[in-house]
Design a protein around this motif. Structure first.
Motif, mmCIF file in Angstrom:
data_model
loop_
_atom_site.group_PDB
_atom_site.id
_atom_site.type_symbol
_atom_site.label_atom_id
_atom_site.label_comp_id
_atom_site.label_asym_id
_atom_site.label_seq_id
_atom_site.Cartn_x
_atom_site.Cartn_y
_atom_site.Cartn_z
ATOM 1 N N PHE A 197 14.313 -3.473 1.005
ATOM 2 C CA PHE A 197 12.865 -3.591 0.880
ATOM 3 C C PHE A 197 12.257 -2.268 0.438
ATOM 4 C CE2 PHE A 197 8.470 -3.919 2.293
ATOM 5 C CZ PHE A 197 8.148 -5.222 1.935
ATOM 6 N N GLY A 198 12.759 -1.165 1.026
ATOM 7 C CA GLY A 198 12.267 0.141 0.610
ATOM 8 C C GLY A 198 12.572 0.443 -0.846
ATOM 9 N N LEU A 199 13.797 0.124 -1.288
ATOM 10 C CA LEU A 199 14.160 0.331 -2.687
ATOM 11 C C LEU A 199 13.307 -0.540 -3.606
ATOM 12 C CD1 LEU A 199 18.064 0.475 -2.454
ATOM 13 C CD2 LEU A 199 16.505 2.373 -2.930
ATOM 14 N N GLY A 200 13.059 -1.775 -3.180
ATOM 15 C CA GLY A 200 12.228 -2.663 -3.984
ATOM 16 C C GLY A 200 10.820 -2.127 -4.155
ATOM 17 N N GLY A 201 10.272 -1.517 -3.091
ATOM 18 C CA GLY A 201 8.949 -0.929 -3.207
ATOM 19 C C GLY A 201 8.907 0.201 -4.225
ATOM 20 N N LEU A 202 9.955 1.025 -4.234
ATOM 21 C CA LEU A 202 10.017 2.110 -5.214
ATOM 22 C C LEU A 202 10.124 1.558 -6.640
ATOM 23 C CD1 LEU A 202 12.452 4.577 -3.401
ATOM 24 C CD2 LEU A 202 9.980 4.800 -3.651
ATOM 25 N N LEU A 203 10.974 0.526 -6.835
ATOM 26 C CA LEU A 203 11.127 -0.074 -8.154
ATOM 27 C C LEU A 203 9.839 -0.748 -8.608
ATOM 28 C CD1 LEU A 203 14.695 -1.642 -7.779
ATOM 29 C CD2 LEU A 203 14.052 0.373 -9.123
ATOM 30 N N SER A 204 9.113 -1.331 -7.659
ATOM 31 C CA SER A 204 7.843 -1.974 -7.981
ATOM 32 C C SER A 204 6.847 -0.951 -8.517
ATOM 33 C CB SER A 204 7.275 -2.654 -6.731
ATOM 34 O OG SER A 204 6.002 -3.182 -6.978
ATOM 35 N N ALA A 205 6.739 0.167 -7.820
ATOM 36 C CA ALA A 205 5.826 1.213 -8.277
ATOM 37 C C ALA A 205 6.223 1.726 -9.659
ATOM 38 C CB ALA A 205 5.819 2.364 -7.268
ATOM 39 N N ALA A 206 7.534 1.865 -9.894
ATOM 40 C CA ALA A 206 8.001 2.340 -11.189
ATOM 41 C C ALA A 206 7.694 1.339 -12.288
ATOM 42 C CB ALA A 206 9.507 2.609 -11.130
ATOM 43 N N VAL B 232 -7.392 4.926 8.752
ATOM 44 C CA VAL B 232 -8.341 5.375 7.733
ATOM 45 C C VAL B 232 -9.787 5.321 8.225
ATOM 46 C CG1 VAL B 232 -9.189 5.011 5.380
ATOM 47 C CG2 VAL B 232 -6.744 4.781 5.881
ATOM 48 N N PRO B 233 -10.314 4.141 8.645
ATOM 49 C CA PRO B 233 -11.739 4.098 9.011
ATOM 50 C C PRO B 233 -12.065 4.777 10.338
ATOM 51 C CG PRO B 233 -10.737 1.935 9.292
ATOM 52 C CD PRO B 233 -9.706 2.800 8.661
ATOM 53 N N VAL B 234 -11.156 4.748 11.316
ATOM 54 C CA VAL B 234 -11.456 5.304 12.635
ATOM 55 C C VAL B 234 -11.077 6.780 12.722
ATOM 56 C CG1 VAL B 234 -10.979 5.152 15.120
ATOM 57 C CG2 VAL B 234 -11.219 3.058 13.755
ATOM 58 N N LEU B 235 -9.871 7.110 12.284
ATOM 59 C CA LEU B 235 -9.412 8.495 12.382
ATOM 60 C C LEU B 235 -9.815 9.339 11.182
ATOM 61 C CD1 LEU B 235 -5.802 8.042 13.823
ATOM 62 C CD2 LEU B 235 -7.962 8.307 15.049
ATOM 63 N N GLY B 236 -10.260 8.680 10.111
ATOM 64 C CA GLY B 236 -10.669 9.418 8.924
ATOM 65 C C GLY B 236 -9.524 10.045 8.150
ATOM 66 N N ALA B 237 -8.310 9.513 8.330
ATOM 67 C CA ALA B 237 -7.152 10.060 7.625
ATOM 68 C C ALA B 237 -7.097 9.528 6.198
ATOM 69 C CB ALA B 237 -5.875 9.701 8.368
ATOM 70 N N SER B 238 -6.320 10.178 5.380
ATOM 71 C CA SER B 238 -6.162 9.746 3.993
ATOM 72 C C SER B 238 -5.323 8.478 3.928
ATOM 73 C CB SER B 238 -5.470 10.854 3.187
ATOM 74 O OG SER B 238 -5.014 10.352 1.950
ATOM 75 N N PRO B 239 -5.652 7.545 3.011
ATOM 76 C CA PRO B 239 -4.798 6.360 2.834
ATOM 77 C C PRO B 239 -3.360 6.723 2.494
ATOM 78 C CG PRO B 239 -6.898 6.060 1.714
ATOM 79 C CD PRO B 239 -6.855 7.487 2.169
ATOM 80 N N ALA B 240 -3.151 7.888 1.878
ATOM 81 C CA ALA B 240 -1.790 8.306 1.542
ATOM 82 C C ALA B 240 -0.942 8.484 2.799
ATOM 83 C CB ALA B 240 -1.819 9.604 0.744
ATOM 84 N N LEU B 241 -1.609 8.827 3.922
ATOM 85 C CA LEU B 241 -0.864 8.994 5.161
ATOM 86 C C LEU B 241 -0.233 7.682 5.616
ATOM 87 C CD1 LEU B 241 -0.026 10.855 7.494
ATOM 88 C CD2 LEU B 241 -2.208 10.313 8.615
ATOM 89 N N LEU B 242 -0.903 6.558 5.320
ATOM 90 C CA LEU B 242 -0.333 5.260 5.663
ATOM 91 C C LEU B 242 1.010 5.069 4.969
ATOM 92 C CD1 LEU B 242 -3.389 2.831 5.508
ATOM 93 C CD2 LEU B 242 -2.059 3.429 7.524
ATOM 94 N N GLY B 243 1.071 5.432 3.689
ATOM 95 C CA GLY B 243 2.330 5.305 2.961
ATOM 96 C C GLY B 243 3.423 6.148 3.588
ATOM 97 N N LEU B 244 3.073 7.357 4.017
ATOM 98 C CA LEU B 244 4.055 8.224 4.674
ATOM 99 C C LEU B 244 4.555 7.601 5.969
ATOM 100 C CD1 LEU B 244 5.558 10.908 5.077
ATOM 101 C CD2 LEU B 244 3.465 11.819 6.131
#
Length: 423
Positions: A147-156, A245-257
């Protein structure tokens, strides 16, 4: 003593099929609504409504799948789910209206829902005892890596091919399902074609259908407990975006991490955690997993008290590590406990009821978590944790009422080895 699952061709091809299937899903799932909107050209509100209707219709697929598994066997139904999804994704580029969208999406969603009890039942066919625990863990590992590899291939694919990339994803997903079906069709039959009830010679066929399942109070107690675990699992994909994101005010990129950390650790940790658990009673292993989940929920809620910036990010990373450990502790014991509790002739129906916790949870979680987060964000973590604490408190007592061979792997006298293959 550790016992590996049966090292035969059927098991190897089953795992290869799981991997290819998950690779295709990884291409599609991270972009679900955007993928469908780009492939069909329909407006996003139409796509959202169509997918909601399709998911609601597909809820009926779980109980139907249970009947089909018990009647025709696990492999037949599993192959059917792959073929249906391959055809569905091949048809997506031809969809040009709301009606066709709902029809195609509902067929794919129904096959998705039928897939889970069929796959879980097929593992129960291929292995028993500790071998079954290990095979469930290997399946989870293969699916998470793919699933992780598929996500990378999808983005590519989307980055390099633009609009054409979405059509490419649809085609590759169809091919992945067709390949997974072929993997299951290659080995010789490992089960009776008339269903799972004939797998264990000398045992009479169970009767009663779903009435028999619903009347099995210890098993339904297990399903009720699993419902609390399922809601807690869904905090990661459904609840965390509402909080980080809405409560803690973190970047959406942090979700991906955070998702990446979770996926990598789940893939790497399944087999080591299963080896550590192999002497534990499965009900007690689930209870421990529940306690760790409760701790993770407390850590997530507490991150709001930390200063913004690195301290808060560090708190979220600590919470995701604990949450991931809980997932690892829960996965294999829960699957093996459900499969071991089910009479072989009704295993399809039993596991279909067990899997309904996910079908219902995926409908309930978005509404419930959104409402709780809107009322008071800590409630979104506290409510599932409270349900889970109650469920886990009852698991040790439940272990006395469930079949002994389901609660702990049976050991052959004088050998110290758990039972091996079921076929």
């Amino acid at each position: 003593m550790l016992v590996s699952p049966p090292r035969d061709r059927a098991v190897r091809l089953f795992l290869v099929g799981m991997f290819v299937d998950a690779l295709g899903n990884g291409l599609y799932v991270p972009l679900t609504l955007l993928f469908i909107q780009r492939v069909t050209g329909l407006p996003m509100p139409v796509v959202g409504l169509g997918m909601t209707l399709a998911a609601t219709v597909a809820l009926a697929a779980n109980p139907v799948a249970g009947v089909l598994i018990d009647r025709f066997g696990t492999r037949t139904v599993l192959v059917g789910t792959y073929v249906v999804r391959a055809l569905g994704f091949a048809l997506y580029p031809l969809v040009d209206g709301f009606g066709p969208l709902v029809a195609v999406a509902a067929v794919i969603a129904a096959a998705d829902r039928a897939y889970y009890p069929a796959a879980s039942s097929h593992v129960a066919v291929l292995a028993r005892g500790e071998g079954r625990d290990r095979l469930y863990a290997m399946q989870a590992t293969a699916r998470n890596v793919a699933f992780g590899l598929g996500g990378l291939l999808s983005a590519a694919a989307v980055s390099l091919a633009g609009q054409t990339g979405f059509a490419l994803i649809a085609g590759l997903n169809a091919v992945s399902f067709a390949t997974a079906a072929a993997c299951l069709l290659l080995p010789r039959r490992t089960e009776n074609p008339r269903g799972t009830g004939a797998l264990e010679p000398g045992k009479p066929r169970e009767r009663g259908g779903y009435r028999r399942v619903l009347a099995d109070r210890p098993f339904m107690g297990l399903v009720t407990a699993e419902g609390a675990f399922t809601l807690t699992h869904l905090l990661l994909p459904v609840g965390m975006p509402l909080y980080v994101v809405p409560v803690l005010g973190a970047s959406p990129a942090l979700l991906g991490l955070l998702y990446t950390v979770n996926t990598l650790l789940v893939a790497a940790g399944q087999l080591p955690v299963r080896r550590w658990q192999r002497r534990a009673r499965r009900t007690h292993a689930m209870a421990l997993a529940g306690a760790v989940f409760v701790l993770a929920c407390g850590l997530y809620a507490a991150t709001a008290l930390l200063p913004a910036g690195p301290p808060r990010i560090g708190g979220l990373l600590a919470a995701i590590l604990v949450f991931t450990l809980a997932e690892l502790l829960h996965t294999a014991p829960a699957a093996t406990l459900a499969a071991g509790t089910a009479p072989p002739a009704l295993r399809g129906r039993y596991l279909a009821v067990h899997q309904m916790t996910w079908s219902v949870g995926q409908v309930v979680a978005p509404v419930a978590f959104s409402a709780l987060a809107g009322a008071a964000p800590p409630l979104m973590w506290a409510a599932p944790a409270a349900l889970l604490a109650v469920a886990c408190a009852g698991l040790p007592r439940l272990s006395l009422r469930l079949p002994a061979e389901a609660v702990a792997a049976p050991v052959a006298a004088g050998s110290g080895r758990a039972h091996g293959p079921a076929a």
